[in-house]
Scaffold this motif. Structure first.
Motif, PDB file in Angstrom:
ATOM      1  N   ALA A  39       0.832  -1.409   0.134  1.00 25.43           N
ATOM      2  CA  ALA A  39      -0.067  -0.005   0.118  1.00 25.43           C
ATOM      3  C   ALA A  39       0.753   1.431  -0.003  1.00 25.43           C
ATOM      4  CB  ALA A  39      -0.953  -0.084   1.101  1.00 25.43           C
ATOM      5  N   GLY A  40       0.261   2.026  -0.686  1.00 24.72           N
ATOM      6  CA  GLY A  40       1.138   3.460  -0.804  1.00 24.72           C
ATOM      7  C   GLY A  40       1.768   3.860  -2.147  1.00 24.72           C
ATOM      8  N   LYS A  41       2.073   5.032  -2.330  1.00 21.55           N
ATOM      9  CA  LYS A  41       2.735   5.455  -3.611  1.00 21.55           C
ATOM     10  C   LYS A  41       4.203   4.900  -3.795  1.00 21.55           C
ATOM     11  CE  LYS A  41       3.577   9.459  -6.623  1.00 21.55           C
ATOM     12  NZ  LYS A  41       3.049  10.849  -7.036  1.00 21.55           N
ATOM     13  N   VAL A  42       4.875   5.132  -2.547  1.00 18.00           N
ATOM     14  CA  VAL A  42       6.207   4.664  -2.320  1.00 18.00           C
ATOM     15  C   VAL A  42       6.381   3.181  -2.785  1.00 18.00           C
ATOM     16  CG1 VAL A  42       8.470   4.471  -0.879  1.00 18.00           C
ATOM     17  CG2 VAL A  42       6.681   6.598  -0.783  1.00 18.00           C
ATOM     18  N   LEU A  43       5.481   2.336  -2.158  1.00 21.56           N
ATOM     19  CA  LEU A  43       5.835   0.910  -2.539  1.00 21.56           C
ATOM     20  C   LEU A  43       5.349   0.561  -3.909  1.00 21.56           C
ATOM     21  CD1 LEU A  43       4.687  -0.764   0.942  1.00 21.56           C
ATOM     22  CD2 LEU A  43       6.874  -0.612  -0.171  1.00 21.56           C
ATOM     23  N   THR A  44       4.125   1.063  -4.186  1.00 23.24           N
ATOM     24  CA  THR A  44       3.670   0.928  -5.618  1.00 23.24           C
ATOM     25  C   THR A  44       4.746   1.235  -6.382  1.00 23.24           C
ATOM     26  OG1 THR A  44       1.377   0.917  -4.733  1.00 23.24           O
ATOM     27  CG2 THR A  44       1.927   1.179  -7.081  1.00 23.24           C
ATOM     28  N   THR A  45       5.331   2.373  -6.434  1.00 27.02           N
ATOM     29  CA  THR A  45       6.342   2.871  -7.305  1.00 27.02           C
ATOM     30  C   THR A  45       7.553   1.920  -7.386  1.00 27.02           C
ATOM     31  OG1 THR A  45       5.710   5.164  -7.027  1.00 27.02           O
ATOM     32  CG2 THR A  45       7.932   4.690  -7.962  1.00 27.02           C
ATOM     33  N   ALA A  46       7.875   1.547  -6.231  1.00 28.96           N
ATOM     34  CA  ALA A  46       9.101   0.760  -6.242  1.00 28.96           C
ATOM     35  C   ALA A  46       8.819  -0.605  -6.807  1.00 28.96           C
ATOM     36  CB  ALA A  46       9.592   0.340  -4.682  1.00 28.96           C
ATOM     37  N   TYR A  47       7.896  -1.220  -6.391  1.00 31.99           N
ATOM     38  CA  TYR A  47       7.652  -2.622  -7.151  1.00 31.99           C
ATOM     39  C   TYR A  47       7.263  -2.527  -8.629  1.00 31.99           C
ATOM     40  CZ  TYR A  47       7.271  -5.452  -3.187  1.00 31.99           C
ATOM     41  OH  TYR A  47       7.550  -6.373  -1.993  1.00 31.99           O
ATOM     42  N   LEU A  48       6.867  -1.429  -9.150  1.00 31.11           N
ATOM     43  CA  LEU A  48       6.372  -1.230 -10.643  1.00 31.11           C
ATOM     44  C   LEU A  48       7.809  -0.786 -11.495  1.00 31.11           C
ATOM     45  CD1 LEU A  48       2.871   0.665 -10.859  1.00 31.11           C
ATOM     46  CD2 LEU A  48       3.616  -1.567 -11.453  1.00 31.11           C
TER      47      LEU A  48
END
Length: 127
Positions: A39-48
């Motif tokens: 959850a969250g922009k930081v984790l989503t950005t990292a995974y993508l």
């Protein structure tokens, strides 16, 4: 559809700023490799970001796309270490055209193991 065009621009360029601009602050990423939502922009950005580096080789291509309002489903195919991989990106967009929810499914199992190993290494370098 400006949102899907923006996603294709991210895929084409791997531009981290374009990716960041496209992700909502409250975004959630669902990995085929991790059992809990990220959850969250930081984790989503990292995974993508890691996925873009691991999966986007010369063989990567989208096979088909289905769009319905705030939902997009994109089937992809690629070859990775001699394994024919296919998968699906399921994206939910918010009212501003940003990624609110992103779920990835990959097959076959043999491919999941290769992707898991490469994703772990890539996520480690992004820290």
């Amino acid at each position: 559809m400006a949102n899907i065009d923006a996603w294709h621009a991210v895929v084409k360029t791997r531009d981290p700023q374009l990716l960041s601009d496209l992700i909502a602050d409250e975004a959630v990423f669902h990995s085929p490799l991790v059992h809990t939502p990220q959850a969250g922009k930081v984790l989503t950005t990292a995974y993508l970001t890691a996925a873009l580096h691991v999966l986007l080789n010369d063989s990567f291509h989208y096979v088909r796309e289905v769009h319905d309002g705030e939902h997009s489903v994109l089937e992809f195919a690629l070859e990775l270490d001699g394994i024919a991989v296919n998968g699906v990106d399921m994206i939910q967009w918010d009212a501003d055209g940003k990624i609110l929810d992103f779920k990835v499914m990959i097959r076959p199992y043999k491919a999941i193991e290769v992707v898991r190993t490469r994703m772990a290494a890539m996520l480690e370098t992004l820290k």
